[in-house]
Design a protein around this motif. Structure first.
Motif, mmCIF file in Angstrom:
data_model
loop_
_atom_site.group_PDB
_atom_site.id
_atom_site.type_symbol
_atom_site.label_atom_id
_atom_site.label_comp_id
_atom_site.label_asym_id
_atom_site.label_seq_id
_atom_site.Cartn_x
_atom_site.Cartn_y
_atom_site.Cartn_z
ATOM 1 N N ARG A 112 1.879 0.906 -2.816
ATOM 2 C CA ARG A 112 0.827 1.543 -2.259
ATOM 3 C C ARG A 112 1.496 2.012 -0.843
ATOM 4 O O ARG A 112 2.043 1.435 0.033
ATOM 5 C CB ARG A 112 -0.329 0.987 -1.912
ATOM 6 N N GLU A 114 1.523 4.709 2.471
ATOM 7 C CA GLU A 114 0.502 5.894 3.418
ATOM 8 C C GLU A 114 1.602 6.936 3.485
ATOM 9 O O GLU A 114 2.378 7.335 3.285
ATOM 10 C CB GLU A 114 0.467 4.977 4.889
ATOM 11 N N THR A 204 -3.491 10.781 2.123
ATOM 12 C CA THR A 204 -3.489 9.572 3.406
ATOM 13 C C THR A 204 -2.822 8.362 2.744
ATOM 14 O O THR A 204 -2.077 7.453 3.414
ATOM 15 C CB THR A 204 -4.854 9.338 3.908
ATOM 16 N N SER A 205 -2.678 8.347 1.235
ATOM 17 C CA SER A 205 -2.016 7.322 0.545
ATOM 18 C C SER A 205 -1.809 7.405 -0.856
ATOM 19 O O SER A 205 -2.653 8.247 -1.516
ATOM 20 C CB SER A 205 -2.736 5.923 0.826
#
Length: 468
Positions: A112, A114, A204-205
């Motif tokens: 994951r 950002e 945003t991610s």
């Protein structure tokens, strides 16, 4: 309390952004010039405000404020875009650079990331687990920009493009709301994000599937420029016949006067291949034997960690250089095209100017052209011609060289271009050609998720585009 200059108020009155936790940088503030600078030093734009977001709530607030006030929105991730589209005159820049965390789940191979991270951040986090996410060739490149345009790099032949490893994305839409797009939630938007650029919101991610990569066998081979034709033909044949685990880009290169290179090669223009093999080192002598038979002037191929390969060109290409780009996709290397490469590649206008051919066959070709917005799945190479130099005085001559080189080669291309390497002066027809049969579907998604074209500082897919 954080405030923003009221755009309609000539007195410079400032208004609050409720809940904004980051930093706002406006003209006249300390650090404004640094905050508005991007990788391409030829870009000199002056935003109304730079909103340095620290979390998703900040992004939502900045987008909402810009829409409420009727201000242009520019989105900056790594700031590495060819056309410098992370900044715009009189715009609200939604700057994600402070949002750069990376979390790795090694058991599930999930990464994951950002939206403000660069690939050096990802490589740092994934390498200890023997993982990598397919990316580009320079570790300072932003994850967001590269991914949304497709993501071509060393691992494309083996694992596909960056978007082929993308599992989900969180993004703030034009109305300021947050959604998650994946195969099950907003699948049409997820399709469009994979190659459609920043047209649909602020990501945003990202969640990627990590791939097994630890150490690779990589490095340059350099050949006499007079042998460009035979080197290109041999390189083209070799990639067509070898496993997808071998890749490498071809380019022209003026050897810098550095200790890493033999003195007799300093300032000499060469034809070069930068190899990368993600497999057993014992395989490499047999794989590269046809190229070594052409007697390279330098053979620097050896084992190295993946992050070392990814960052190898960072010192040579720092932020702030003057850049001009032209790009195409190539289905085959014809004799006529090779003759043009020999002509222009032997007369580079500045020491760092170049042409690169990036292989995008193998696994990247085994994804259907309609499965993602990125449409040129038939291409064997992505081609880029770049004029590069630290001196602004050289921008015009190297731009003229790049345009002339591209104009000569374009008839031998597949049409369109890699949107991550397109400048902002190329026009809507080039954007349409880049998406081929996927263009109308992309316009449909744009109309549903951004009908007012709030996100237009990009290779734009205008919702007002007429269907042909």
């Amino acid at each position: 309390m954080t405030t923003l200059e009221e755009p309609a108020a000539p007195t410079g009155l400032r208004i609050d952004i409720p809940g904004f936790r980051g930093e706002l940088v406006a003209p006249g503030d300390p650090g404004y010039d640094d905050a508005r600078s991007v990788y391409n030093g030829a870009i000199d734009r002056h935003p109304r405000i730079i909103a340095r977001c620290v979390d998703t709530a900040d992004v939502m607030a900045a987008v909402t404020l810009a829409r409420t006030r009727g201000l242009t929105i520019a989105v900056r991730g790594g700031g590495h875009n060819a056309g410098g589209l992370g900044v715009w005159d009189d715009a609200v820049v939604v700057d994600l650079s402070a949002m750069h965390s990376v979390h790795v789940d090694p058991a599930e191979r999930l990464v994951r990331v950002e939206g403000g991270a660069v690939w050096a951040d990802v490589d740092h986090a994934t390498h200890p687990f023997g993982l990598a996410v397919p990316s580009g060739w320079v570790s300072s490149t932003g994850v967001g920009g590269l991914t949304l345009g497709g993501g071509i790099g060393y691992l494309a032949r083996q694992f596909g493009l960056t978007i082929d490893c993308l599992l989900a994305a969180d993004l703030v839409l034009a109305d300021g709301t947050l959604v998650t797009a994946d195969a099950d939630r907003h699948p049409d938007l997820f399709w469009a994000l994979r190659g459609g650029g920043g047209n649909f919101g602020v990501v945003t991610s990202f969640v990627f599937r990590g791939q097994p990569v630890r150490d690779v066998v990589a490095g340059p081979m350099m050949f006499d420029i007079k042998r460009t034709g035979e080197v290109l033909r041999a390189y083209d044949r070799l990639l067509a016949e070898t496993p997808d685990t071998l890749s490498g880009w071809f380019g022209f290169f003026e050897v810098p006067p550095a200790e890493d290179f033999p003195a007799e090669l300093h300032r000499r223009t060469v034809a070069a291949i930068m190899w990368c093999y993600n497999g057993p080192a014992a395989d490499v002598p047999a794989l590269l034997a046809p190229m070594r038979a052409l007697e390279p002037l330098l053979d620097g191929v050896g084992e190295m960690p993946w992050p070392a390969l990814q960052s190898i060109f960072d010192p040579l290409l720092p932020a702030g250089m003057q850049w001009y780009w032209r790009t195409d996709f190539v289905d085959e290397l014809t004799d006529d095209a090779i003759a043009i490469h020999v002509d222009y590649g032997s007369r580079l206008p500045t020491p760092l100017s170049t042409m690169h051919l990036y292989p995008v066959d193998g696994a990247a070709q085994r994804v259907g052209a309609d499965e993602t917005a990125y449409a040129h799945r038939q291409a064997r190479y992505a081609q880029v011609i770049v004029g590069v130099d630290p001196d602004p005085a050289n921008l015009e001559p190297m731009t003229e060289w790049a345009r002339a080189y591209h104009d000569a080669l374009h008839p031998h291309s597949a049409g369109g271009g890699y949107v991550n390497m397109m400048m902002d002066d190329e026009g809507p027809d080039r954007v349409r050609a880049s998406y081929r049969e996927n263009f109308e579907r992309l316009i449909d998604v744009k109309r549903r998720y951004d009908p007012d074209n709030a996100f237009h500082v990009n290779q734009n897919l205008s919702p007002d585009e007429a269907v042909r």
